[in-house]
Design a protein around this motif. Structure first.
Motif, mmCIF file in Angstrom:
data_model
loop_
_atom_site.group_PDB
_atom_site.id
_atom_site.type_symbol
_atom_site.label_atom_id
_atom_site.label_comp_id
_atom_site.label_asym_id
_atom_site.label_seq_id
_atom_site.Cartn_x
_atom_site.Cartn_y
_atom_site.Cartn_z
ATOM 1 N N ALA A 78 10.903 -9.179 7.129
ATOM 2 C CA ALA A 78 10.113 -8.713 5.989
ATOM 3 C C ALA A 78 10.241 -7.224 5.712
ATOM 4 O O ALA A 78 9.779 -6.750 4.678
ATOM 5 N N VAL A 79 10.866 -6.479 6.636
ATOM 6 C CA VAL A 79 11.013 -5.028 6.437
ATOM 7 C C VAL A 79 12.490 -4.695 6.247
ATOM 8 O O VAL A 79 13.368 -5.500 6.574
ATOM 9 N N PRO A 80 12.808 -3.517 5.690
ATOM 10 C CA PRO A 80 14.210 -3.181 5.424
ATOM 11 C C PRO A 80 15.058 -3.157 6.693
ATOM 12 O O PRO A 80 14.587 -2.723 7.753
ATOM 13 N N LEU A 86 0.831 -1.202 0.000
ATOM 14 C CA LEU A 86 0.000 0.000 0.000
ATOM 15 C C LEU A 86 0.864 1.250 0.000
ATOM 16 O O LEU A 86 1.926 1.289 0.641
ATOM 17 N N GLY A 87 0.390 2.277 -0.686
ATOM 18 C CA GLY A 87 1.166 3.500 -0.891
ATOM 19 C C GLY A 87 1.846 4.056 0.350
ATOM 20 O O GLY A 87 3.079 4.220 0.368
ATOM 21 N N PRO A 88 1.121 4.353 1.428
ATOM 22 C CA PRO A 88 1.743 4.966 2.607
ATOM 23 C C PRO A 88 2.760 4.061 3.304
ATOM 24 O O PRO A 88 3.591 4.549 4.077
ATOM 25 N N LEU A 89 2.697 2.741 3.042
ATOM 26 C CA LEU A 89 3.559 1.801 3.751
ATOM 27 C C LEU A 89 4.677 1.229 2.885
ATOM 28 O O LEU A 89 5.427 0.371 3.335
ATOM 29 N N GLN A 90 4.807 1.734 1.652
ATOM 30 C CA GLN A 90 5.791 1.144 0.744
ATOM 31 C C GLN A 90 7.229 1.347 1.218
ATOM 32 O O GLN A 90 8.119 0.580 0.858
ATOM 33 N N GLY A 91 7.454 2.383 2.018
ATOM 34 C CA GLY A 91 8.793 2.597 2.564
ATOM 35 C C GLY A 91 9.209 1.522 3.548
ATOM 36 O O GLY A 91 10.381 1.412 3.902
ATOM 37 N N TRP A 92 8.237 0.720 3.994
ATOM 38 C CA TRP A 92 8.518 -0.379 4.911
ATOM 39 C C TRP A 92 8.705 -1.702 4.182
ATOM 40 O O TRP A 92 8.830 -2.744 4.818
ATOM 41 N N ARG A 93 8.727 -1.652 2.861
ATOM 42 C CA ARG A 93 8.816 -2.884 2.086
ATOM 43 C C ARG A 93 10.239 -3.114 1.589
ATOM 44 O O ARG A 93 10.879 -2.197 1.060
ATOM 45 N N ARG A 94 10.720 -4.316 1.758
ATOM 46 C CA ARG A 94 12.010 -4.663 1.167
ATOM 47 C C ARG A 94 11.888 -4.694 -0.348
ATOM 48 O O ARG A 94 10.797 -4.936 -0.883
ATOM 49 N N PRO A 95 12.984 -4.470 -1.080
ATOM 50 C CA PRO A 95 12.936 -4.628 -2.540
ATOM 51 C C PRO A 95 12.427 -6.013 -2.916
ATOM 52 O O PRO A 95 12.719 -7.004 -2.241
ATOM 53 N N GLN A 96 11.660 -6.072 -4.009
ATOM 54 C CA GLN A 96 11.010 -7.325 -4.379
ATOM 55 C C GLN A 96 12.008 -8.456 -4.606
ATOM 56 O O GLN A 96 11.738 -9.609 -4.249
#
Length: 318
Positions: free
Chosen positions: A269-271, A199-209
């Motif tokens: 799962a997060v950076p 989700l847009g607001p949480l993408q900064g918490w996502r590791r690269p695919q």
């Protein structure tokens, strides 16, 4: 040892395919891949926090009068978490770290060198330990027995290399019941985290695919790498059949595992570095409080087979 094979941190597709049919190759590839990030993934350190944790596991499993063992061997050492912290706690003076994974042995000996500990390293198959009879007065391992195809053969080898009266202590082994709920908690946490961070607001918490994909591929090998789960009573019988005496299995982490597995999965799962110090303290102190509840309350009313971690100790007959 100079003749040890080189690590394989990036397995080929052919090697991964072969690993599905070869548990030992799967262990080498999986743990070589994890060697560089293993300490971070499992929040392993070599300071007071993990020294106390390792020594606590040892004391929970076995009696100890405070005098150091002179020469200790660790099977499945990984990056050296258990033995190196036990040495810092004064449990052992000198040690040998061994693992089936060359990458893990290299990481463990580097950690030992940085800590100024007298430690050797060798790539070793736990079913065929390449040391003479009566070589050690202590053999330890943490989360290793469930990776070994023939656990009874490993116990026989452990007893062979122990001197008479020598002790073994293995900790961190998954129980059958505990593994079932831990895996479910991990799967649910991974799915929720990787879905919400799209989700847009949480993408900064996502590791690269590509990192998530690589983690998923490696995790898929766990069905090959993690060979066993244990009923504590069965584990005691296995060690006794191998020739050990004074065998005792205990368990720990019930409520603590309910927190620990979602926390560790979320962290994976997060950076890296995203969560910060406050999160680390929340996770650590939360685990401590629930471990206290497990030790002082729940272990009186909950069957030992329901706890997540099994610990086992015994000695070689004199």
């Amino acid at each position: 040892m100079s003749s040890d094979p080189a690590p394989t941190p990036h397995a080929t597709a052919e090697q991964v395919e072969a690993a599905w049919h070869d548990p030992k190759l799967a262990n080498v590839l999986y743990h070589d891949w994890e060697a560089g990030t293993y300490d971070e993934k499992w929040s392993i350190s070599y300071d007071e926090r993990c020294i106390d944790y390792a020594a606590g596991r040892f004391r929970a499993a076995a009696p100890w009068d405070g005098r150091p063992y002179l020469r200790a061997l660790e099977l499945g050492s990984g990056t050296g978490f258990f033995l190196l912290n036990l040495m810092q706690a004064g449990v052992a003076e000198r040690g040998v770290v061994t693992d089936l994974s060359p990458g893990m042995v290299a990481a463990a000996t580097r950690n030992a060198e940085h800590l100024g500990l007298e430690v050797e390293g060798a790539v070793v198959d736990g079913e065929h330990i390449p040391f003479p009879d009566d070589s050690f007065d202590l053999v330890v391992g943490h989360a290793v027995l469930h990776h070994i195809p023939d656990v009874e053969a490993a116990f026989r080898e452990v007893l062979r290399v122990l001197e008479p009266g020598g002790r073994f202590v293995f900790a961190g082994e998954p129980t059958t019941v505990g593994d079932a709920y831990a895996r479910k908690l991990g799967q649910w946490t991974w799915k929720a985290t990787t879905t919400l961070t799209r989700l847009g607001p949480l993408q900064g918490w996502r590791r690269p695919q590509h990192e998530l994909d690589e983690s998923s591929r490696a995790a898929a090998l766990e069905s090959v790498v993690d060979i066993h789960t244990f009923d504590p009573a069965d584990l005691e019988r296995t060690a006794t059949r191998a020739g050990a005496e004074g065998v005792r299995a205990s368990t720990e982490e019930f409520a603590a595992a309910m927190l620990g597995w979602p926390v560790r999965t979320f962290e994976a799962a997060v950076p890296p570095g995203k969560l910060g110090w406050n999160w680390a303290m929340f996770a650590y102190h939360g685990w401590q409080r629930l471990s206290w509840l497990d030790e002082h309350v729940l272990n009186r009313v909950v069957p030992r087979s329901w706890f997540y971690n099994a610990l086992i100790t015994g000695t070689k007959p004199r």
